[in-house]
Design a protein around this motif. Sequence first.
Motif, PDB file in Angstrom:
ATOM      1  N   ASN A 249       0.730  -1.192  -0.014  1.00 52.07           N
ATOM      2  CA  ASN A 249      -0.015  -0.140  -0.069  1.00 52.07           C
ATOM      3  C   ASN A 249       0.769   1.266   0.122  1.00 52.07           C
ATOM      4  O   ASN A 249       0.419   2.241  -0.760  1.00 52.07           O
ATOM      5  N   TYR A 250       1.984   1.211   0.797  1.00 60.05           N
ATOM      6  CA  TYR A 250       2.783   2.432   0.859  1.00 60.05           C
ATOM      7  C   TYR A 250       3.501   2.510  -0.635  1.00 60.05           C
ATOM      8  O   TYR A 250       3.575   3.920  -0.877  1.00 60.05           O
ATOM      9  N   GLU A 251       4.048   1.621  -1.089  1.00 55.23           N
ATOM     10  CA  GLU A 251       4.461   1.867  -2.554  1.00 55.23           C
ATOM     11  C   GLU A 251       3.557   2.414  -3.370  1.00 55.23           C
ATOM     12  O   GLU A 251       3.675   3.156  -4.308  1.00 55.23           O
ATOM     13  N   LYS A 252       2.305   1.645  -3.354  1.00 49.43           N
ATOM     14  CA  LYS A 252       1.220   2.213  -4.357  1.00 49.43           C
ATOM     15  C   LYS A 252       0.803   3.836  -4.081  1.00 49.43           C
ATOM     16  O   LYS A 252       0.769   4.566  -4.947  1.00 49.43           O
ATOM     17  N   MET A 253       0.869   4.063  -2.793  1.00 56.41           N
ATOM     18  CA  MET A 253       0.778   5.475  -2.511  1.00 56.41           C
ATOM     19  C   MET A 253       1.720   6.291  -3.128  1.00 56.41           C
ATOM     20  O   MET A 253       1.365   7.448  -3.501  1.00 56.41           O
ATOM     21  N   LYS A 254       3.027   5.874  -2.858  1.00 60.02           N
ATOM     22  CA  LYS A 254       3.937   7.129  -3.369  1.00 60.02           C
ATOM     23  C   LYS A 254       3.906   7.003  -4.930  1.00 60.02           C
ATOM     24  O   LYS A 254       3.996   8.319  -5.476  1.00 60.02           O
ATOM     25  N   LYS A 255       3.527   5.904  -5.639  1.00 61.50           N
ATOM     26  CA  LYS A 255       3.378   6.081  -7.175  1.00 61.50           C
ATOM     27  C   LYS A 255       2.310   7.035  -7.467  1.00 61.50           C
ATOM     28  O   LYS A 255       2.240   7.800  -8.449  1.00 61.50           O
ATOM     29  N   ASN A 256       1.073   6.960  -6.861  1.00 60.51           N
ATOM     30  CA  ASN A 256      -0.047   7.731  -7.132  1.00 60.51           C
ATOM     31  C   ASN A 256       0.122   9.171  -6.698  1.00 60.51           C
ATOM     32  O   ASN A 256      -0.408  10.203  -7.502  1.00 60.51           O
ATOM     33  N   ILE A 257       0.700   9.576  -5.546  1.00 61.63           N
ATOM     34  CA  ILE A 257       0.874  10.920  -5.230  1.00 61.63           C
ATOM     35  C   ILE A 257       2.055  11.682  -6.370  1.00 61.63           C
ATOM     36  O   ILE A 257       1.532  12.819  -6.635  1.00 61.63           O
ATOM     37  N   LYS A 258       2.717  10.859  -7.085  1.00 61.87           N
ATOM     38  CA  LYS A 258       3.442  11.608  -7.866  1.00 61.87           C
ATOM     39  C   LYS A 258       2.772  11.734  -9.270  1.00 61.87           C
ATOM     40  O   LYS A 258       3.293  12.696  -9.983  1.00 61.87           O
ATOM     41  N   LYS A 259       1.754  11.358  -9.257  1.00 64.17           N
ATOM     42  CA  LYS A 259       0.726  11.590 -10.588  1.00 64.17           C
ATOM     43  C   LYS A 259       0.101  12.721 -10.488  1.00 64.17           C
ATOM     44  O   LYS A 259      -0.580  13.262 -11.450  1.00 64.17           O
ATOM     45  N   ILE A 260       0.044  13.126  -9.130  1.00 66.36           N
ATOM     46  CA  ILE A 260      -1.082  14.398  -8.822  1.00 66.36           C
ATOM     47  C   ILE A 260      -0.205  15.538  -9.455  1.00 66.36           C
ATOM     48  O   ILE A 260       0.831  16.096  -9.167  1.00 66.36           O
ATOM     49  N   SER A 261      -1.063  16.258 -10.257  1.00 64.81           N
ATOM     50  CA  SER A 261      -0.293  17.629 -11.023  1.00 64.81           C
ATOM     51  C   SER A 261      -0.157  18.689 -10.060  1.00 64.81           C
ATOM     52  O   SER A 261       0.825  19.415 -10.436  1.00 64.81           O
ATOM     53  N   LEU A 262      -0.791  18.604  -8.801  1.00 69.94           N
ATOM     54  CA  LEU A 262      -0.419  19.686  -7.954  1.00 69.94           C
ATOM     55  C   LEU A 262       0.571  19.642  -7.282  1.00 69.94           C
ATOM     56  O   LEU A 262       1.113  20.722  -6.492  1.00 69.94           O
ATOM     57  N   LEU A 263       1.395  18.427  -7.393  1.00 70.84           N
ATOM     58  CA  LEU A 263       2.432  18.257  -6.452  1.00 70.84           C
ATOM     59  C   LEU A 263       3.809  18.728  -7.339  1.00 70.84           C
ATOM     60  O   LEU A 263       3.983  18.088  -8.575  1.00 70.84           O
ATOM     61  N   HIS A 264       4.498  19.417  -6.877  1.00 64.71           N
ATOM     62  CA  HIS A 264       5.528  20.129  -7.581  1.00 64.71           C
ATOM     63  C   HIS A 264       6.925  19.109  -7.129  1.00 64.71           C
ATOM     64  O   HIS A 264       7.737  18.781  -8.049  1.00 64.71           O
ATOM     65  N   HIS A 265       6.828  18.629  -5.919  1.00 61.41           N
ATOM     66  CA  HIS A 265       8.071  17.906  -5.392  1.00 61.41           C
ATOM     67  C   HIS A 265       7.767  16.751  -4.527  1.00 61.41           C
ATOM     68  O   HIS A 265       7.243  17.455  -3.697  1.00 61.41           O
ATOM     69  N   MET A 266       8.183  15.756  -4.473  1.00 62.34           N
ATOM     70  CA  MET A 266       8.449  14.713  -3.299  1.00 62.34           C
ATOM     71  C   MET A 266       9.684  13.982  -3.020  1.00 62.34           C
ATOM     72  O   MET A 266      10.132  13.609  -3.909  1.00 62.34           O
ATOM     73  N   LEU A 267       9.973  14.394  -1.647  1.00 58.93           N
ATOM     74  CA  LEU A 267      11.346  13.810  -1.240  1.00 58.93           C
ATOM     75  C   LEU A 267      11.046  12.669  -0.269  1.00 58.93           C
ATOM     76  O   LEU A 267      10.221  13.091   0.836  1.00 58.93           O
ATOM     77  N   ILE A 268      11.623  11.443  -0.196  1.00 58.72           N
ATOM     78  CA  ILE A 268      11.441  10.602   0.733  1.00 58.72           C
ATOM     79  C   ILE A 268      12.788  10.978   1.898  1.00 58.72           C
ATOM     80  O   ILE A 268      13.848  10.848   1.437  1.00 58.72           O
ATOM     81  N   MET A 269      12.356  11.621   2.709  1.00 61.03           N
ATOM     82  CA  MET A 269      13.451  11.839   3.560  1.00 61.03           C
ATOM     83  C   MET A 269      14.061  10.743   4.472  1.00 61.03           C
ATOM     84  O   MET A 269      15.262  10.760   4.994  1.00 61.03           O
ATOM     85  N   GLY A 270      13.020   9.611   4.769  1.00 61.31           N
ATOM     86  CA  GLY A 270      13.423   8.510   5.478  1.00 61.31           C
ATOM     87  C   GLY A 270      12.392   7.337   5.430  1.00 61.31           C
ATOM     88  O   GLY A 270      11.271   7.696   5.536  1.00 61.31           O
ATOM     89  N   GLU A 271      12.946   6.076   5.560  1.00 58.63           N
ATOM     90  CA  GLU A 271      11.963   5.254   5.647  1.00 58.63           C
ATOM     91  C   GLU A 271      12.593   4.276   6.745  1.00 58.63           C
ATOM     92  O   GLU A 271      13.689   3.873   6.615  1.00 58.63           O
ATOM     93  N   TYR A 272      12.074   3.923   8.109  1.00 60.21           N
ATOM     94  CA  TYR A 272      12.404   3.481   9.141  1.00 60.21           C
ATOM     95  C   TYR A 272      11.473   2.860  10.117  1.00 60.21           C
ATOM     96  O   TYR A 272      10.284   2.802   9.658  1.00 60.21           O
ATOM     97  N   LYS A 273      12.001   2.220  11.213  1.00 59.30           N
ATOM     98  CA  LYS A 273      11.092   1.679  12.208  1.00 59.30           C
ATOM     99  C   LYS A 273      10.425   2.659  12.841  1.00 59.30           C
ATOM    100  O   LYS A 273      11.044   3.470  13.745  1.00 59.30           O
ATOM    101  N   ASN A 274       9.315   2.287  13.357  1.00 57.45           N
ATOM    102  CA  ASN A 274       8.360   3.276  14.221  1.00 57.45           C
ATOM    103  C   ASN A 274       9.199   3.174  15.602  1.00 57.45           C
ATOM    104  O   ASN A 274       9.020   2.131  16.213  1.00 57.45           O
ATOM    105  N   GLY A 275       9.542   4.338  15.998  1.00 54.68           N
ATOM    106  CA  GLY A 275      10.268   4.223  17.229  1.00 54.68           C
ATOM    107  C   GLY A 275       9.148   4.158  18.426  1.00 54.68           C
ATOM    108  O   GLY A 275       9.843   3.564  19.546  1.00 54.68           O
ATOM    109  N   MET A 276       8.092   4.328  18.453  1.00 52.73           N
ATOM    110  CA  MET A 276       7.079   4.035  19.480  1.00 52.73           C
ATOM    111  C   MET A 276       6.743   2.418  19.942  1.00 52.73           C
ATOM    112  O   MET A 276       6.263   2.159  20.708  1.00 52.73           O
ATOM    113  N   SER A 277       7.202   1.624  18.753  1.00 54.37           N
ATOM    114  CA  SER A 277       7.185   0.113  18.998  1.00 54.37           C
ATOM    115  C   SER A 277       8.426  -0.473  19.435  1.00 54.37           C
ATOM    116  O   SER A 277       8.381  -1.842  19.503  1.00 54.37           O
ATOM    117  N   ASN A 278       9.180   0.298  19.804  1.00 58.29           N
ATOM    118  CA  ASN A 278      10.672  -0.252  20.229  1.00 58.29           C
ATOM    119  C   ASN A 278      10.534  -0.877  21.327  1.00 58.29           C
ATOM    120  O   ASN A 278       9.912  -0.145  22.371  1.00 58.29           O
TER     121      ASN A 278
END
Length: 278
Positions: A249-278
């Motif tokens: 779902n996450y990968e699909k979301m990224k692909k679909n967001i990039k198709k939105i004409s109102l979006l100028h730029h999207m940067l993935i700043m990080g992909e990591y483990k949720n710290g609240m679950s440590n």
Amino acid sequence: MNVIAIQGIKGCFHHAAASKYFENNDYQLMECYSFRELASYVAKSDVDFGVMAIENTIAGTILTNYNLLSEYRLKIIGEIFMPIKHYLIAYPGQKIEDIKEIISHPMAFLQCELFIDTYPHIKISEYSDTASAAEYISKNKKKKIAAIASKEASNEYGLEILYDNIQTINNNFTRFFIIKNKHHIYNNNYFNKASLRLNISHTTGSLSKILSLISNFKINMTKIQSIPIVHSPWEYSFYIDIIFNNINNYEKMKKNIKKISLLHHMLIMGEYKNGMSN
């Protein structure tokens, strides 16, 4: 042995966060005077990792640190949430009646406002960080001055605790990012959280359309923060944190967001483990 950059010195809360996150690893500290110095060391690969505070449950978001992450093109590879307990500490033999000045980091003052307000006659002076304030008192055997710092700082620098748990809210946490140079490959074996930066058109409905898309893929948005774009008055970047259980779902979301004409730029700043679950 990894070298880890922190803002502050031994005994500060960044040191505590580094110790917790890397508790099963040998490491060496690189003590930095400022967040910019920390970011610079990480960007130049003078260190292996950096630990940077990004928000606190009382004082809120550290907006300048988001700008530093973007300016130096740093990658978020992890996070940790640390309980923050503040202590009023002083050179041995002092009492609160002796104290004429309190020194500490501005964020510590924000988190201890109610305690500070009960002593309006005591001068408040900002210092580079909490542990450095403690070190200054200890090294110079300063009397009549107290510091707001951690219990670890009082032990590290041989100071006495005058008051404990002086934070305004006991359930006080700071979120720290673990950061790395974006050009160095770091593979997270498992991640369920991501931080994104979006630049979108300054038009009606542009943000809501993107947020709806995120929701449609059953992805939970845990934070949204607008930051002014430098040199572009009244225009903003949006920093968004999302948590997901389904990587597809996450990968699909990224692909679909990039198709939105109102979006100028999207940067993935990080992909990591949720710290609240440590």
